[in-house]
Design a protein around this motif. Sequence first.
Motif, PDB file in Angstrom:
ATOM      1  N   ILE A 286       0.840  -1.202   0.000  1.00 30.84           N
ATOM      2  CA  ILE A 286       0.000   0.000   0.000  1.00 30.84           C
ATOM      3  C   ILE A 286       0.874   1.251   0.000  1.00 30.84           C
ATOM      4  N   GLY A 287       1.967   1.213   0.770  1.00 28.47           N
ATOM      5  CA  GLY A 287       2.907   2.329   0.703  1.00 28.47           C
ATOM      6  C   GLY A 287       3.519   2.472  -0.671  1.00 28.47           C
ATOM      7  N   ALA A 288       3.804   1.347  -1.329  1.00 25.18           N
ATOM      8  CA  ALA A 288       4.386   1.393  -2.675  1.00 25.18           C
ATOM      9  C   ALA A 288       3.403   1.988  -3.680  1.00 25.18           C
ATOM     10  N   LEU A 289       2.110   1.712  -3.528  1.00 20.77           N
ATOM     11  CA  LEU A 289       1.122   2.303  -4.428  1.00 20.77           C
ATOM     12  C   LEU A 289       1.061   3.815  -4.248  1.00 20.77           C
ATOM     13  N   SER A 290       1.147   4.277  -3.008  1.00 25.61           N
ATOM     14  CA  SER A 290       1.199   5.721  -2.772  1.00 25.61           C
ATOM     15  C   SER A 290       2.421   6.323  -3.461  1.00 25.61           C
ATOM     16  N   LEU A 291       3.545   5.629  -3.349  1.00 25.38           N
ATOM     17  CA  LEU A 291       4.780   6.104  -3.974  1.00 25.38           C
ATOM     18  C   LEU A 291       4.630   6.174  -5.489  1.00 25.38           C
ATOM     19  N   ALA A 292       4.072   5.129  -6.101  1.00 28.13           N
ATOM     20  CA  ALA A 292       3.929   5.109  -7.556  1.00 28.13           C
ATOM     21  C   ALA A 292       3.055   6.256  -8.048  1.00 28.13           C
ATOM     22  N   HIS A 293       1.920   6.469  -7.397  1.00 23.46           N
ATOM     23  CA  HIS A 293       1.048   7.582  -7.799  1.00 23.46           C
ATOM     24  C   HIS A 293       1.750   8.912  -7.603  1.00 23.46           C
ATOM     25  N   GLY A 294       2.468   9.064  -6.503  1.00 25.61           N
ATOM     26  CA  GLY A 294       3.160  10.322  -6.256  1.00 25.61           C
ATOM     27  C   GLY A 294       4.240  10.597  -7.272  1.00 25.61           C
ATOM     28  N   LEU A 295       4.996   9.577  -7.678  1.00 31.28           N
ATOM     29  CA  LEU A 295       6.042   9.763  -8.678  1.00 31.28           C
ATOM     30  C   LEU A 295       5.464  10.124 -10.036  1.00 31.28           C
ATOM     31  N   ARG A 296       4.213   9.761 -10.278  1.00 31.98           N
ATOM     32  CA  ARG A 296       3.560  10.102 -11.539  1.00 31.98           C
ATOM     33  C   ARG A 296       2.798  11.420 -11.449  1.00 31.98           C
ATOM     34  N   GLY A 297       2.887  12.064 -10.298  1.00 30.41           N
ATOM     35  CA  GLY A 297       2.282  13.381 -10.164  1.00 30.41           C
ATOM     36  C   GLY A 297       0.823  13.375  -9.799  1.00 30.41           C
ATOM     37  N   ASP A 298       0.278  12.212  -9.422  1.00 28.09           N
ATOM     38  CA  ASP A 298      -1.128  12.141  -9.025  1.00 28.09           C
ATOM     39  C   ASP A 298      -1.202  12.258  -7.506  1.00 28.09           C
ATOM     40  N   GLY A 299      -1.227  13.491  -7.046  1.00 25.43           N
ATOM     41  CA  GLY A 299      -1.180  13.733  -5.615  1.00 25.43           C
ATOM     42  C   GLY A 299      -2.394  13.221  -4.872  1.00 25.43           C
ATOM     43  N   ASP A 300      -3.572  13.312  -5.487  1.00 26.40           N
ATOM     44  CA  ASP A 300      -4.783  12.847  -4.805  1.00 26.40           C
ATOM     45  C   ASP A 300      -4.715  11.346  -4.550  1.00 26.40           C
ATOM     46  N   ALA A 301      -4.327  10.581  -5.578  1.00 25.80           N
ATOM     47  CA  ALA A 301      -4.239   9.132  -5.411  1.00 25.80           C
ATOM     48  C   ALA A 301      -3.147   8.769  -4.414  1.00 25.80           C
ATOM     49  N   ALA A 302      -2.041   9.507  -4.449  1.00 24.59           N
ATOM     50  CA  ALA A 302      -0.953   9.238  -3.508  1.00 24.59           C
ATOM     51  C   ALA A 302      -1.417   9.465  -2.073  1.00 24.59           C
ATOM     52  N   ARG A 303      -2.162  10.538  -1.863  1.00 28.27           N
ATOM     53  CA  ARG A 303      -2.661  10.819  -0.506  1.00 28.27           C
ATOM     54  C   ARG A 303      -3.689   9.785  -0.070  1.00 28.27           C
ATOM     55  N   LEU A 304      -4.519   9.306  -1.018  1.00 27.32           N
ATOM     56  CA  LEU A 304      -5.510   8.285  -0.676  1.00 27.32           C
ATOM     57  C   LEU A 304      -4.827   7.016  -0.169  1.00 27.32           C
ATOM     58  N   TRP A 305      -3.835   6.552  -0.915  1.00 29.01           N
ATOM     59  CA  TRP A 305      -3.153   5.326  -0.502  1.00 29.01           C
ATOM     60  C   TRP A 305      -2.315   5.554   0.752  1.00 29.01           C
ATOM     61  N   ARG A 306      -1.803   6.765   0.932  1.00 31.84           N
ATOM     62  CA  ARG A 306      -1.060   7.057   2.158  1.00 31.84           C
ATOM     63  C   ARG A 306      -1.995   6.978   3.370  1.00 31.84           C
ATOM     64  N   SER A 307      -3.206   7.505   3.215  1.00 22.55           N
ATOM     65  CA  SER A 307      -4.151   7.460   4.332  1.00 22.55           C
ATOM     66  C   SER A 307      -4.530   6.014   4.650  1.00 22.55           C
ATOM     67  N   ARG A 308      -4.599   5.163   3.619  1.00 22.08           N
ATOM     68  CA  ARG A 308      -4.905   3.754   3.846  1.00 22.08           C
ATOM     69  C   ARG A 308      -3.749   3.057   4.564  1.00 22.08           C
ATOM     70  N   ALA A 309      -2.532   3.432   4.220  1.00 18.07           N
ATOM     71  CA  ALA A 309      -1.374   2.809   4.864  1.00 18.07           C
ATOM     72  C   ALA A 309      -1.274   3.206   6.325  1.00 18.07           C
TER      73      ALA A 309
END
Length: 978
Positions: free
Chosen positions: A812-835
């Motif tokens: 789940i942390g890795a999914l947040s990282l992947a979205h963040g590296l692609r510039g999708d901040g909303d998705a990165a924050r969503l997965w971060r909150s889940r982690a």
Amino acid sequence: MRSSSPGGTVPASGANTYSTTQRTTQRITPDSGPGHDGAVAVAYPGAVSKRETEVLALVGAQLSNAEIAAHLHLSVRTVENHVSSLLRKCGVADRRELGRLARQDSSEPGRITGLPAPLTTFIGRAAERERLLAALRAARLVTLVGPGGVGKTRLAIETAGGAQGSFPGGGAFVDLVPVGEAYVAQAVAAALGVTERPDQHLHEAIAERLGDGGALLILDNCEHVIDAVARFAEQTLRRCPGTRILATSRERLGVPGERALPLAPFPPASATAAPVPLTSHAELLFLDRATAADPGFTADPATLTLLCARLDGMPLAIELAAARVPALGADGLFAALDDHLRLLAGGRGADERHRSLRAVIGWSHELLDEEERALFRRLAVFAGPFDLDAVVAVTPGLARSAAADVLGRLADKSLLAVHRRSGAARWRLLETVRAYAAERLDQAGETDAARRLHLEWAAGVASALEAHLETADRWRDGFDAVADDLRAALAWAPDVPGHLPYRLAGALGHLTYARRFLGEALGHYLTAARLAPTALEAVADLRAAADCTSAIGDVGRQPLEMLLEAVGRARETGDGDLTAIALASVVSAACRHHVEFEEGVPHAAKAELLAEARAAGDPANPVVAAHLAAAAAWLANEHAADDHPADVHAADDHPETETEAETEAEAAVEAAVEAARTAGDPVLVCAALDIATMAALRRERRRQACHVTSRRLSLLESLPRHVPAACPEIVDTLRMAFYGFLGVGDLPAALAVARQAMDDDLVGGSYLAAAHLITPLVLTGRFDEALSLETEVWEGWRRTGRPFGPQLGPPIGALSLAHGLRGDGDAARLWRSRALNPPHRRRYSYFMTFADARLALHHGRFEQAAELVEAALVGSPTAATAPYREAVAAELAVAAGLPGAAGRLAATGAGENDWAAACLARARGRLRKDENDLSAAVALWERIDARFERACTLLLLPGRADEGASELAELGCVPPKT
């Protein structure tokens, strides 16, 4: 150290690794293979051979390589080569995707599996069918309610068959007539083709299979298991919002939201003596069935009207009566039947129609000759369909040819339904008819004798299936055909020690384990231990039960209690070697799984058990010696850990000074491995190597641990797949290999093991297995593939209602990282909150601190760098992801210009981790502005196939920045700000 990739070939290093293969799409049509009746659309650049087509079909049918080899009469190695070739030609990464390709066009979309193909014309019920369809559109649980024989099953089949396109997720028809209270989930799972996995119980596997895609389950004949069906339906509908359930029952389930539709018999036509055309559905049904029995049948319409009215419009009663037309004719049938119904049915009341049906069955029974009656009542012992061999087994003295003749006569009279499975005839009694036959069996005083014969037959069949688990062609089909009868025979058996019940319980444990009904297998082994005629046999079953717990994710107190009970039974035998093995197994389990206990077993108590084991057993027996050596090694390492806990990092080339306890522990481990080899059992060798792995990890010797785990991986092929004894080693080896390769930064090998586990018939196929793919996919820059799994993993977890386990933290942390590296901040924050959301948040957020630090480094967000660096350093230094956290913290400190960054960098070791080594090399290049350090980092990234990190490092090299920018663009990543 460069580890080879288990279960596949590690991609070659260098720029060629990152090229994209262009593929064309063609179609192949399997000539044979289960589960395939149409074309399979696959993407591949080369031709697929006929043999590969057959293998592909069997992969789609979820057979293991060993089962495919048996089916096609090939070696397992040849099957492996075909699967590897198909992976390449179809352009997919793993067997799981290959199976999906094989299944995607194997049948029409939304196919409902197991839906019976009726052999007779469906007459009437058009209005009822429309009402049922409307109810299914409006409600998620619809129960078709009515008395036995009214036609509920047939209406459900016709309705579901016509509505298949409305359910894109497909579904299954589940006949519950032969199913016991405890086995509703197994029946549904078998119909859907799913099995249990470690940490995923059967209900959860079913929920994951149904998903949210709009599936339909038809649960037929629920009345005798209504409480279990109600619980199952409520659970399933809660977890799978797109699923609908159509149940048939004599009473409603009583589940919130249920819509019950009553089904009445056909309404009678107006009775008249005048000749009128046949208009009622009851008359049309009678005429159709009578004509099928006697093509020359004719009758006065008024007689048919009166006859159907006398039968109360009950479809089953009409069919039973029509089957007598060839012998009696319409007029004779009416006269005989009218007299019998008047005698047996009595007055008319609310239950008259049901009593009338029983009267018709009774009348049909009275018309049988004695030979037919004797066989008819004996058939009541069968819970499900049966073949000729089974019939002969419960009717001693009846010749096989005579039994076949009588079965045919009963079928002609519609008292038996005939099914064909793979060309072989099978018969079954309709439930209403079976209940009547059971009454006649009881009245004849033959129930106990018949059930005894049924038990003997069941034990024999189970033992025969068990003997062919490794070699039989599609043994699973044979088991599924008789499973309900085997379970019923065991349920009816005396619950006291005895040879036949014990034999059946043990065989069922073995068969259900092989069938991957893991929780059920555990129960059968415990039953076998209770029914065992001798203590010697009970010990074996208790040990098998303890091993089964690894398959259902319980390696704590429950298996230890089973092993302790085995010790007590072993002592009863007076067999010293058996007692020694049982005692040593308790010591090993208590040490190996100590973290699973709320209160561990004291070291002194384990030492006493080992001393007793040594006194009881003969060390000259190689198996005894192996168990004793393993227990001694576990204890020695436990003592070494207490004597010298690993609370500081060891420099790569300067191991810590060894204590006397550690020296003794290392010697004990070597002795355990050697003793296991001498015993010649790969299960014992694999278990002994785990001691060596844990000893190395305790001292933070990651590469040594990884090397030992590679040796365990090489043993997997030699471990028996169908016996519980190998289960703990299969589950643990794949888990430890994944985390071992991840711990040393060997990402290609970690990814290969994750794919191998995903394809494994014991541990693979679940959302948890899919989750393990995500972390190495993200760390190697395979973002598209990683993100393609996010919905499957999250929805799988959500549907199963499981608590958040630590195994989900890194993905789940890795999914947040992947979205963040692609510039999708909303998705990165969503997965971060889940982690960060689960209970025990701190334990599960360790990898998220790595992701936070890596994203801050990439986006140049240095205002919180000091806080992020400190957060990344929190957590166990021996965890597989610790080197990643520590290395990125050092690089973030350098990039942010934090005070003391140079000292922090100098003090941070790679922890024997290739990813960390590359990251630290890049950090040194940043600090010193040294192109040699940066070029070294590029080479290290290439070595572990870390495409994204390689591109980021190229941006720091003036002559290769364009290459890095192009690579990042291809990966869909925003460029870094550093």
